[in-house]
Write an enzyme that holds these catalytic residues in place. Structure first.
Site, PDB file in Angstrom:
ATOM      1  N   GLU A 202       0.849  -1.190   0.000  1.00  0.00           N
ATOM      2  CA  GLU A 202       0.000   0.000   0.000  1.00  0.00           C
ATOM      3  C   GLU A 202       0.882   1.235   0.000  1.00  0.00           C
ATOM      4  O   GLU A 202       1.977   1.229   0.566  1.00  0.00           O
ATOM      5  CB  GLU A 202      -0.886   0.050   1.247  1.00  0.00           C
ATOM      6  CG  GLU A 202      -2.031  -0.921   1.268  1.00  0.00           C
ATOM      7  CD  GLU A 202      -2.862  -0.757   2.544  1.00  0.00           C
ATOM      8  OE1 GLU A 202      -2.439   0.025   3.428  1.00  0.00           O
ATOM      9  OE2 GLU A 202      -3.901  -1.405   2.646  1.00  0.00           O
ATOM     10  N   HIS A 237       2.065  -0.590  15.110  1.00  0.00           N
ATOM     11  CA  HIS A 237       0.782  -0.965  14.518  1.00  0.00           C
ATOM     12  C   HIS A 237      -0.142  -1.680  15.510  1.00  0.00           C
ATOM     13  O   HIS A 237      -1.152  -2.257  15.106  1.00  0.00           O
ATOM     14  CB  HIS A 237       0.985  -1.837  13.274  1.00  0.00           C
ATOM     15  CG  HIS A 237       1.898  -1.223  12.268  1.00  0.00           C
ATOM     16  ND1 HIS A 237       1.572  -0.088  11.551  1.00  0.00           N
ATOM     17  CD2 HIS A 237       3.149  -1.559  11.862  1.00  0.00           C
ATOM     18  CE1 HIS A 237       2.570   0.244  10.749  1.00  0.00           C
ATOM     19  NE2 HIS A 237       3.534  -0.635  10.918  1.00  0.00           N
ATOM     20  N   ARG A 299     -15.612  -9.765  13.693  1.00  0.00           N
ATOM     21  CA  ARG A 299     -15.738 -10.206  15.083  1.00  0.00           C
ATOM     22  C   ARG A 299     -15.963  -8.986  15.960  1.00  0.00           C
ATOM     23  O   ARG A 299     -15.961  -7.849  15.478  1.00  0.00           O
ATOM     24  CB  ARG A 299     -14.458 -10.911  15.526  1.00  0.00           C
ATOM     25  CG  ARG A 299     -13.207 -10.067  15.289  1.00  0.00           C
ATOM     26  CD  ARG A 299     -11.962 -10.688  15.872  1.00  0.00           C
ATOM     27  NE  ARG A 299     -10.734 -10.053  15.417  1.00  0.00           N
ATOM     28  CZ  ARG A 299     -10.247  -8.911  15.869  1.00  0.00           C
ATOM     29  NH1 ARG A 299     -10.905  -8.242  16.800  1.00  0.00           N
ATOM     30  NH2 ARG A 299      -9.122  -8.415  15.395  1.00  0.00           N
TER      31      ARG A 299
END
Length: 629
Positions: A202, A237, A299
């Site tokens: 990305e 992250h 979830r």
């Protein structure tokens, strides 16, 4: 769909306890599963029934679908809630649950599959009109192809694992020369975490904000959103602090991102709780045309409590009702947002030591009572090396963002844990950063301030005073059998000194008693160790230096040892190599993360005792260095 009467939670710790709390409130019975390491865990005790499912290692217990389903049958459960992590996004497991005649409290397997691989999910979202980040989603995983695509996209570029999430298998590459090493590391970590080393690329957004939208769908085809969360405060992250709503979010941008999230859920016929994650370019503030789809988590999220606090809704109850075929409890126009909520993840780790996880007994464990606390451990328990080091979530809610931040910072200040180390003080410092309070935040916020935020803290004069008072009290209680200990102020040919001489971190400190010092929580440990709690930190004092400090040969000997049990995933040096201070020597995988162990000084490698793939215990010698000539 059948009415649910008994729920087995295929998970552990705080999420198991969280689901049990709602289930009990709804009059449902509960079943816990547990490994050898969790036999005495709180979630086991709080369930109506509990079933042992195997050894401590998750791959032999919590990650074995057959054991989970057998446990549900044995205990008479008619539904399974996966929590998050482990098998929560495993489509095959969801299918096995349904095939066994049990109700799966989660999305359809088809939706899990559609969103499970980031490259396929992005292609699907683009077709559904959801904006996606520019990059490479191709099937060709050859190193040359990936390098060529990275060069085309331009640096910095982000490498991300196709499977999974949580920051694992993710690397930022600043320049072309660093790509090969970063790719190898990302693939290795992805393979270890997800069994799949494929990656996508990305474009790297220079001022990224992590914005996510909570969505809910039912089996009648309705989908609603429950507003957004901002999870931009991250380290490597990994989310650290999350909040709702996102600071600086205007009505137009909220409408655009929420609508995109609903479109994403409808594109895969989503049922249940899900989170659509976006990356926003915050260089010019939050704008509708600068937010792109990243992934969808099929979830319940770790940070779901902040959404519950601002909406007043119980998301687990919604999950249960939707799973048994009921329509969504509310329409979109009936869901409102009130105030501001912030969550901090309390980890068993040492920020001052590279955030290495901390394991061991929880001899002292005190959390504040004026905020919401979701925890999986308790005093007298233990933090083991087998699972994620998150031990609690602290959640504050207030009428304004400023009020919520202040309350949560105060809560982090009041955390008392010993001897396990935590990041409570680090969290408090993050929450008190002026730029964060002002809402000027992006995902690089912590890294740019890491030297300050993670610096080893120093005890205040009040903390030193508390240590002095505790040491003096010990002396008065008869521990001063050595008469010389009472003569601290006596010096030949020197000015007399006052106070108490103690040792902290191997260094002698003078602790003066202050008559007007504020009270501090103090713990007297083994062998007279004095622990003072202040601002989320635990400062330990002794009346003598540690044995290692008394023995010069034990200090600075160049022995790099495993700080915890783990698996050696990379050996970066060989005997005879010359290394610089801070250079990576060995990479250890432990508690679901990779940890690079570095050279403590400039020197030469004398011995490499670590072998690739080896399982090592805490304290195992990995590398021995000699000082440079």
């Amino acid at each position: 769909m059948a009415k649910i009467t008994s729920i087995l939670v295929a998970n552990r710790g705080e999420i198991a306890r969280r689901v049990f709390a709602t289930a009990h409130r709804m009059g449902l019975s509960t079943v816990a599963v547990f490994s050898d390491a969790d036999a005495e865990a709180p979630h086991v005790r709080e369930a109506d029934a509990a079933v042992h499912i195997g050894p401590a290692a998750a791959r032999e217990s919590y990650l074995v679908p057959e054991k989970i389903i057998a446990a549900a049958r044995a205990a008479g459960a008619d539904a399974i809630h996966p929590g998050y992590g482990f098998l929560s996004e495993n489509a095959e497991f969801a299918e096995m649950v349904a095939k066994a005649g049990l109700t799966w409290i989660g999305p359809p397997p088809s939706a899990i599959r559609a969103m499970g691989l980031k490259d396929a999910a992005k292609a699907l979202m683009a077709n559904a009109g959801v904006p996606v980040t520019p990059g490479y989603l191709g099937e060709d995983q050859g190193e040359d192809t990936l390098k060529r695509e990275a060069d085309r996209i331009g640096y910095p570029v982000l490498i991300k694992a196709v499977a999974g999430g949580g920051g694992k298998g993710m690397r930022k590459v600043e320049k072309a020369g660093e790509f090969a090493a970063a790719l190898a590391a990302a693939k290795r970590e992805a393979k270890a975490a997800f069994g799949d080393d494929r990656v996508l690329l990305e474009t790297y957004v220079t001022r990224p904000r992590h914005i996510e939208v909570q969505v809910f769908g039912d089996s009648q085809g309705e989908v609603v959103h429950l507003f957004e969360r901002d999870c931009s405060l991250q380290r490597r992250h990994q989310k650290v602090i999350e909040e709702a709503p996102a600071p600086g979010m205007d009505a137009a941008t909220r409408e655009a991102v929420a609508a995109a999230a609903v479109r994403a859920a409808k594109a895969v016929d989503y049922v249940g709780a899900g989170t659509v994650e976006f990356i926003a370019d915050a260089s010019q503030g939050l704008r509708p045309d600068r937010i792109w789809f990243m992934e969808m988590n099929t979830r319940l999220q770790v940070e779901h409590p902040v959404t519950e606090m601002v909406t007043g809704l119980d998301l687990v109850e919604w999950q249960i009702r939707v799973a048994q075929g009921e329509p969504l409890p509310l329409r979109q126009d009936e869901i409102t947002l009130t105030g501001h909520a912030v969550e901090a993840r309390l980890y068993a780790e040492s920020p001052a030591n590279g955030f290495l996880p901390s394991i061991g007994p929880l001899d002292h464990f005190r959390l504040p009572e004026f905020v919401r606390v979701d925890s999986g451990v308790e005093e007298g328990g233990e933090v083991t090396p087998f699972y994620d080091p998150m031990i609690a979530k602290l959640v504050a809610h207030g009428p304004t963002r400023e009020a919520a931040l202040s309350q949560l910072a105060e809560a982090c200040d009041e955390v008392e844990v010993w001897p396990v180390k935590t990041n409570a003080g680090f969290l408090a410092r993050c929450l008190e950063e002026p730029d964060f309070i002002a809402g000027d935040v992006d995902t690089g916020f912590i890294e740019r301030r890491l030297e300050t935020l993670a610096a080893p803290p120093e005890p205040s004069p009040a903390a030193l005073s508390a240590a002095a008072d505790a040491a003096t009290l010990n002396l008065k209680e008869g521990e001063a059998d050595d008469p010389w200990k009472g003569l601290f102020g006596f010096r030949l040919n020197a000015e007399p000194q006052t106070g108490v001489r103690l040792f902290a971190n191997g260094q002698a400190v003078i602790c003066d008693s202050l008559p007007d010092a504020p009270d501090r929580s103090v713990l007297i440990g083994e062998e007279g160790e004095i622990v003072v709690f202040e601002a989320g930190e635990a400062f330990a004092f002794r009346d003598h230096p540690p044995a290692a400090d008394l023995d010069p040969s034990a200090a600075g000997d160049g022995q790099v040892r495993a700080p915890m049990p783990g698996k050696v995933t990379q050996v970066s040096v060989k005997a005879g190599d010359t290394v610089a201070k801070g250079q990576a020597l060995v990479t250890l995988e432990a508690m679901k993360m990779e940890h690079a162990l570095t050279a403590p000084f400039d020197g030469k490698v004398e011995e490499v005792a670590a072998s690739l793939g080896a399982q090592v215990s805490e304290g195992t010698l990995l590398v021995r260095l000699a000082t440079a000539d």
